[in-house]
Design an enzyme around this catalytic site. Sequence first.
Site, mmCIF file in Angstrom:
data_model
loop_
_atom_site.group_PDB
_atom_site.id
_atom_site.type_symbol
_atom_site.label_atom_id
_atom_site.label_comp_id
_atom_site.label_asym_id
_atom_site.label_seq_id
_atom_site.Cartn_x
_atom_site.Cartn_y
_atom_site.Cartn_z
ATOM 1 C CG ASP A 691 -6.430 -4.030 1.769
ATOM 2 O OD1 ASP A 691 -6.481 -2.779 1.836
ATOM 3 O OD2 ASP A 691 -5.913 -4.747 2.639
ATOM 4 C CE LYS A 695 -2.489 -4.347 3.436
ATOM 5 N NZ LYS A 695 -2.831 -5.554 4.181
#
Length: 843
Positions: A691, A695
């Site tokens: 994750d 980003k």
Amino acid sequence: MPSADASPPSLAACRVHKFGGSSLADAALYRAAAALVAADAGPRIAVVSAMQGVTDALIALIAAARAGQDWRPGWEALRRRHLDAAQALDGDGRHWLAAALEEEFAELQASLGTLRDADPDAAAGLPGLGEVWSSRLMQSALGGEAAGWRRLDAREVLVVHPGEMGMAVDWDASRARLAAWRARHGSGDAVVTGFVARDARGRAVTLGRNGSDYSAAIFARLFEAEALTIWTDVDGVLSADPRLVPDAVCLPALSYAEACELAYFGAKVLHPQTLAPVQERGIPLWIRNTRRPQQPGTRVGPAPRAHARQREPGAPVKGLSLVRDLAIVELVGNGLVGVPGAAERLFGALRGAGVSVTMISQGSSEHSICCVVRAGHAARARDAAEAAFAEAIADGQAQGVSLTPGIAVLAAVGDGMVGTPGVAARLLGGLAQARVNVRAIAQGAGERNISVAVAEGDATRALRAAHAAFWLSPQTLSVGVIGPGQVGRALLAQLSAALPTLRERSGLDLRLRALANSRAMFLDERGVEPGDAVARLDGAAAQPVDLGRFAAHVRGEHLPHALIVDCSASAGVAAHYPRWLAQGIHVVTPNKHAGSGDWALYAAIQQASRAGGGRFRYEATVGAGLPVMLTLRNLLDTGDELIGIDGLLSGTLAWLFNRYDGTAPFSRLVREAMALGYTEPDPRDDLSGLDVARKLVILAREAGRALSLEDVDVENLVPAPLRAVSREEFLARLEELDAPMQARYRAAAAEGLRLRHLARLDADGARVGVVALPAEHACCHTRLTDNLVQFRTRRYADNPLVVQGPGAGPEVTAAGVFGDVLAIAQSLAAPCLPPPAPPEARA
Ligand code: ADP
Ligand code: ASP
Ligand code: MG
């Protein structure tokens, strides 16, 4: 045309009430209409149309009879409908209603029987029988003769002849007949048939479709009424046809000229000839809603309250209307330049051919003269123009006459347009935004009307766009939300709380018109209160989700801007973005799939956004509500150069390493974080670093690097043997994380360094994983689950720019999304028209 009025003033000024067919569909509506008239102090005149749909039915019956087809079932249905209403209104037969109707239906039956191959004139009065029957029903609903209500059959009084605009009144003859009628029946309350009249030769005729409004105005003048109220099924004259423009608003006041112009250009609510008889006598006219009599309606009169008008949202334009079924006839010729009388010759020829011209437009170079005529007259108009310029065409002075069918004219009407700059610009700007091609433009010399000719296929879109340009805030957004999960719900709650203030303070008119989850969606025309929206997904209005229809609805033509907020975490939804952006729909999302997924999708999104004008914003994908993307964008847009980014991009991992000081085992902290709800249901989703890597990709792409997830060097904190096992087994073996982590901690501590889970982008590439940082690094000074992004740039080289704060959770993520929505709305604000000049200052 009208002679000077010579009749003596009436004894007691009466008021005329007209009821359209839309207000007279059944017995209950007759009763309601009767109650409205009865509430007025006398004397009163009630002018009635036929029951709803009856004129159409009569016209069909007549056509069938003339063609030799079976008209009996249609006749019987009409008879039944009227007798049923009669039964309801006069069950005991006190007013002989049923008997009178039976007699008149028998007469109609006899007439229909003789129509086959008969002279068309023989049937000229038959379509008006609906008004005759209707007047009987209304008289009965009002209590009949016994209650003082007489019935005036306009065929006995009103004398008309065909004129240029339609039927014209023989005022002297009509007035004399009315006087005779009054001598026989006395003055007082009366029910009058609309629509019907007699011609000079004594044959029954009608005033043309929708002509009862005109009847009412004629009788208002004949009776010297002090006011005329036209009762219908809308609140008044609206800013545009409500069937085409759902946002149309009711106009409080209009001048006669404005109302006339709107009616002439197609506003069905008033027959165009209605204004002249009342205007001549200065009789005020009200348009009101039978179903909502508490509404004030529209006042049409000699002196609309000018001051009130200036405050109306659409001012200086009062209304928009549309005439369809037209064609452009254009005379083109270089040789026409400066030739005196070319226009005159053209219009003379058209007049000679009996063609009425709706609109004229001529360039000042006289290179071409173009006019708009009814489609049915187009060929005749072209032939007449060609004949008139035959010589010039033969000499090559004129290139010829061209015909463009399929044209509609959109008219913007308003007295306030006089001397107000910018009206045409606003109209044309609105059309341009809706990508409507304007074929010709004309502004009436009175500056009360600007007309534009557009292709018939663009007509509705043009009308809606023009309406939006004048009546809606430039910040009117049609919004659809996808995925009301935690973030979506928080967003809806925030919208619900903030919108009233935003609407008032900055004119932001955000309308939530669609909501979808993975199963269902609802589409709403006018927009729902965001706080109530989620419940509707389980309500009756919900339907199976279809994102194509969802987007088409959000894109609705009558609202200037559209925006979709995707709060799902679905790659499938993200795949739609390029199409939406290309259609001009703005997209806002906290969904990381587009920003960090397939490079091709990302490139398609950027390309579509550039080409279609839809903006794509995704601030909440990194650091939730923190201004991370915004800061990066500002740095780059102002010419700074990015050297590197260091970031704590996972609240969970930030918390773990903030807490991890070698005293408690790492696994215990993971369990604690789970208990506090800081982790995903399976903590491996956090520990994998994926994750965070997403980003980082989003940041890198924003910084102009063509980076994808595969290019990021990601350290997975889950040991290889635990990656494929079940969640339960993983949790049972969590302690296997401890020894390696403990070793790294000791090695770092020995050098005075601290462990942090860092995302780093620099000249060497993109990396995500645990690193040992010196104590003075900004990442060693965060609290709890804070996110932190440190930008090192040319300007911020020695002392990097840091954005830090809570970077997760539905509330702050939703706030990030909301911020993007507001940023888009602010960028839409268009310059406003200057305030209109005060009425005294106008010429
Ligand atoms: P009635 O039967 O009462 O005469 P009409 O159907 O003739 O009623 O006229 C009313 C209708 O006119 C409204 O229902 C509306 O759909 C239509 N209409 C078209 N343009 C306008 C407008 N600018 N303002 C109000 N109504 C309009
Ligand atoms: N009944 C007539 C029509 O339908 C006249 C009217 O309603 O105004 O055209
Ligand atoms: Mg009407």
